[in-house]
Design a protein around this motif. Structure first.
Motif, PDB file in Angstrom:
ATOM      1  N   SER A 239       0.823  -1.217   0.000  1.00 28.12           N
ATOM      2  CA  SER A 239       0.000   0.000   0.000  1.00 28.12           C
ATOM      3  C   SER A 239       0.852   1.261   0.000  1.00 28.12           C
ATOM      4  O   SER A 239       0.420   2.318  -0.479  1.00 28.12           O
ATOM      5  N   ARG A 240       2.082   1.180   0.506  1.00 28.78           N
ATOM      6  CA  ARG A 240       2.984   2.332   0.516  1.00 28.78           C
ATOM      7  C   ARG A 240       3.670   2.512  -0.830  1.00 28.78           C
ATOM      8  O   ARG A 240       3.928   3.644  -1.254  1.00 28.78           O
ATOM      9  N   HIS A 241       3.976   1.414  -1.507  1.00 28.86           N
ATOM     10  CA  HIS A 241       4.843   1.485  -2.678  1.00 28.86           C
ATOM     11  C   HIS A 241       4.168   1.090  -3.993  1.00 28.86           C
ATOM     12  O   HIS A 241       4.688   1.442  -5.061  1.00 28.86           O
ATOM     13  N   ARG A 242       3.071   0.358  -3.921  1.00 27.91           N
ATOM     14  CA  ARG A 242       2.506  -0.223  -5.146  1.00 27.91           C
ATOM     15  C   ARG A 242       0.998  -0.025  -5.203  1.00 27.91           C
ATOM     16  O   ARG A 242       0.260  -0.898  -5.673  1.00 27.91           O
ATOM     17  N   LYS A 243       0.518   1.105  -4.757  1.00 32.29           N
ATOM     18  CA  LYS A 243      -0.920   1.362  -4.732  1.00 32.29           C
ATOM     19  C   LYS A 243      -1.308   2.319  -5.843  1.00 32.29           C
ATOM     20  O   LYS A 243      -0.689   3.372  -6.020  1.00 32.29           O
ATOM     21  N   ARG A 244      -2.316   1.926  -6.595  1.00 35.70           N
ATOM     22  CA  ARG A 244      -2.920   2.821  -7.583  1.00 35.70           C
ATOM     23  C   ARG A 244      -4.349   2.373  -7.823  1.00 35.70           C
ATOM     24  O   ARG A 244      -4.682   1.201  -7.676  1.00 35.70           O
ATOM     25  N   ASP A 245      -5.190   3.324  -8.175  1.00 32.85           N
ATOM     26  CA  ASP A 245      -6.613   3.048  -8.415  1.00 32.85           C
ATOM     27  C   ASP A 245      -7.253   2.357  -7.220  1.00 32.85           C
ATOM     28  O   ASP A 245      -8.170   1.532  -7.376  1.00 32.85           O
ATOM     29  N   GLY A 246      -6.762   2.670  -6.024  1.00 35.88           N
ATOM     30  CA  GLY A 246      -7.340   2.105  -4.819  1.00 35.88           C
ATOM     31  C   GLY A 246      -6.997   0.654  -4.568  1.00 35.88           C
ATOM     32  O   GLY A 246      -7.569   0.027  -3.667  1.00 35.88           O
ATOM     33  N   LYS A 247      -6.037   0.082  -5.323  1.00 33.17           N
ATOM     34  CA  LYS A 247      -5.652  -1.315  -5.173  1.00 33.17           C
ATOM     35  C   LYS A 247      -4.136  -1.423  -5.069  1.00 33.17           C
ATOM     36  O   LYS A 247      -3.419  -0.484  -5.407  1.00 33.17           O
ATOM     37  N   VAL A 248      -3.665  -2.582  -4.595  1.00 32.97           N
ATOM     38  CA  VAL A 248      -2.225  -2.833  -4.554  1.00 32.97           C
ATOM     39  C   VAL A 248      -1.895  -3.935  -5.543  1.00 32.97           C
ATOM     40  O   VAL A 248      -2.710  -4.837  -5.794  1.00 32.97           O
ATOM     41  N   TRP A 249      -0.676  -3.876  -6.112  1.00 32.68           N
ATOM     42  CA  TRP A 249      -0.371  -4.683  -7.296  1.00 32.68           C
ATOM     43  C   TRP A 249       0.928  -5.469  -7.131  1.00 32.68           C
ATOM     44  O   TRP A 249       1.920  -4.954  -6.634  1.00 32.68           O
ATOM     45  N   PHE A 250       0.874  -6.738  -7.596  1.00 34.96           N
ATOM     46  CA  PHE A 250       2.079  -7.559  -7.631  1.00 34.96           C
ATOM     47  C   PHE A 250       1.843  -8.698  -8.617  1.00 34.96           C
ATOM     48  O   PHE A 250       0.945  -9.515  -8.422  1.00 34.96           O
ATOM     49  N   GLY A 251       2.671  -8.749  -9.669  1.00 37.37           N
ATOM     50  CA  GLY A 251       2.539  -9.783 -10.689  1.00 37.37           C
ATOM     51  C   GLY A 251       1.690  -9.324 -11.868  1.00 37.37           C
ATOM     52  O   GLY A 251       1.067  -8.255 -11.841  1.00 37.37           O
ATOM     53  N   ILE A 252       1.691 -10.158 -12.922  1.00 40.39           N
ATOM     54  CA  ILE A 252       0.920  -9.850 -14.126  1.00 40.39           C
ATOM     55  C   ILE A 252       0.148 -11.087 -14.577  1.00 40.39           C
ATOM     56  O   ILE A 252       0.559 -12.223 -14.352  1.00 40.39           O
ATOM     57  N   ASN A 253      -0.973 -10.835 -15.218  1.00 44.34           N
ATOM     58  CA  ASN A 253      -1.821 -11.902 -15.728  1.00 44.34           C
ATOM     59  C   ASN A 253      -1.521 -12.178 -17.204  1.00 44.34           C
ATOM     60  O   ASN A 253      -1.294 -11.241 -17.976  1.00 44.34           O
ATOM     61  N   LEU A 254      -1.547 -13.453 -17.576  1.00 41.44           N
ATOM     62  CA  LEU A 254      -1.191 -13.873 -18.927  1.00 41.44           C
ATOM     63  C   LEU A 254      -2.310 -14.695 -19.573  1.00 41.44           C
ATOM     64  O   LEU A 254      -3.019 -15.434 -18.892  1.00 41.44           O
ATOM     65  N   ILE A 255      -2.401 -14.573 -20.897  1.00 41.41           N
ATOM     66  CA  ILE A 255      -3.254 -15.432 -21.722  1.00 41.41           C
ATOM     67  C   ILE A 255      -2.371 -16.051 -22.790  1.00 41.41           C
ATOM     68  O   ILE A 255      -1.679 -15.323 -23.518  1.00 41.41           O
TER      69      ILE A 255
END
Length: 271
Positions: A239-255
Motif C-alpha cells: 500500500s505504501r509502494h505499489r498502490k494505484r486506483d485504490g488497489k495494490v499490485w504484484f505480478g501480471i496476468n497472462l493469456i
C-alpha cells in the motif's frame, strides 16, 4: 531471463505444488484450478474467508485428484454426475459435484458444511472481454489463465517490508515466500524489479503469452501458509509502494496465444 519455477493449484484456494514442466492449455496450465469449494449456500468459499483450506493438499496423478490433509486419510476424488451453476466472480459456470465423501472430507477439515465442485469442461468460462479475445477461456482462476511474478520484484518487496518494520520499531519478519502470491510461473535473471509491469507479450520456452493487466492483490496474501493466520504483510507495504486506483499490485496476468509446453529453466523473452 529464465523460468525459475512452475506451480499448479488443482483446487482453487487449496495448497499448490511445484512441477518441473507443464502443458499450457488455452485456459491455463493442465490441471490448474479445475476444482473449487462451495459453502452450505452453494457459494464459492476461498482461503480469504477460511484459511484452513490451505491445509488441503491436492495431488494430481494424470487426471486423478487425491486430497491429503492433517485431519483424515487421503481421499481419491471421483466426480459424480450432478451439476449446478456456481457464480465464479460474476460468471455463472456449470460445475459437476464431487460427491458426499469429498464433501464430508472437506467439511471435517474446515468445521463447516462444504462441497467440492469440478469444471469438467474448461471451455465454459470466457475471459473478461475488456482484456481478452472472444475465444479466450479461463478455468476457475480468479480471472485469467496464468499469473507471472519475478524474483527481482519479490526481493525488492522483501527489502521494503524490512524497512517498514524497522521504521515502526518492529523486528524484521522472515522473508516473505513467493507462495503467498500463488503464481503459476516465476521468472528470474537480468530483470529490474517490477519491469514486468510494462510487458505486453512474453515468450516462455515455446509458448507466447499476452499480458492482460497487472494483478491486484487481496487479503489472501497475508495468510501465513504454515500457521493459517493472517498478518499485515505484504498488503501494508504494498500500500505504501505499489498502490494505484485504490488497489495494490504484484505480478501480471497472462493469456496464452496457443498451446505448448513449458519447463523449468526455459528462456523467457520479452517481445
Amino acid at each position: 531471463m529464465k523460468l525459475a519455477s512452475i506451480s499448479v493449484y488443482p483446487v482453487k484456494s487449496a495448497a499448490g505444488h511445484d512441477v518441473p514442466e507443464a502443458e499450457v492449455q488455452p485456459w491455463g496450465l493442465a490441471g490448474d484450478r479445475r476444482y473449487l469449494i462451495t459453502d452450505a449456500a452453494g457459494d464459492i468459499l476461498t482461503a480469504r474467508e477460511e484459511p484452513r483450506l490451505l491445509a488441503c493438499v491436492p495431488v494430481l496423478d494424470e487426471e486423478v485428484l487425491t486430497l491429503t490433509g492433517p485431519h483424515a486419510e487421503p481421499l481419491r476424488i471421483v466426480p459424480g454426475t450432478a451439476r449446478s451453476t456456481v457464480d465464479v466472480w460474476g460468471d455463472p459456470v456449470e460445475l459437476t459435484d464431487c460427491g458426499d465423501e469429498a464433501a464430508a472430507w472437506l467439511s471435517a477439515l474446515a468445521g463447516q458444511p462444504l462441497r467440492l465442485k469440478w469444471l469438467d469442461d474448461p471451455t465454459r468460462r470466457p475471459v473478461d472481454p475488456a482484456y481478452g479475445r472472444p475465444d479466450d477461456r479461463v478455468s476457475l482462476a480468479d480471472a485469467y489463465p496464468l499469473l507471472l511474478t519475478s524474483t527481482a520484484s519479490l526481493d525488492r518487496l522483501r527489502d521494503w517490508i524490512a524497512e517498514t518494520a524497522l521504521e515502526r520499531g518492529e523486528e524484521p519478519p522472515e522473508p516473505l515466500p513467493m507462495r503467498r502470491f500463488r503464481p503459476n510461473v516465476v521468472v528470474e535473471g537480468a530483470v529490474e524489479p517490477f519491469a514486468e509491469d510494462e510487458w505486453k507479450r512474453v515468450r516462455i520456452g515455446e509458448v507466447v503469452f499476452r499480458v492482460t493487466k497487472g494483478c491486484d492483490r487481496c487479503v489472501l496474501t497475508t495468510v501465513d501458509t504454515a500457521t493459517y493466520t493472517k498478518g499485515k504483510e505484504p498488503i501494508r507495504t504494498l500500500s505504501r509502494h505499489r498502490k494505484r486506483d485504490g488497489k495494490v499490485w504484484f505480478g501480471i496476468n497472462l493469456i496464452p496465444d496457443g498451446p505448448g509446453r513449458i519447463a523449468q529453466g526455459d528462456p523467457v523473452v520479452v517481445l
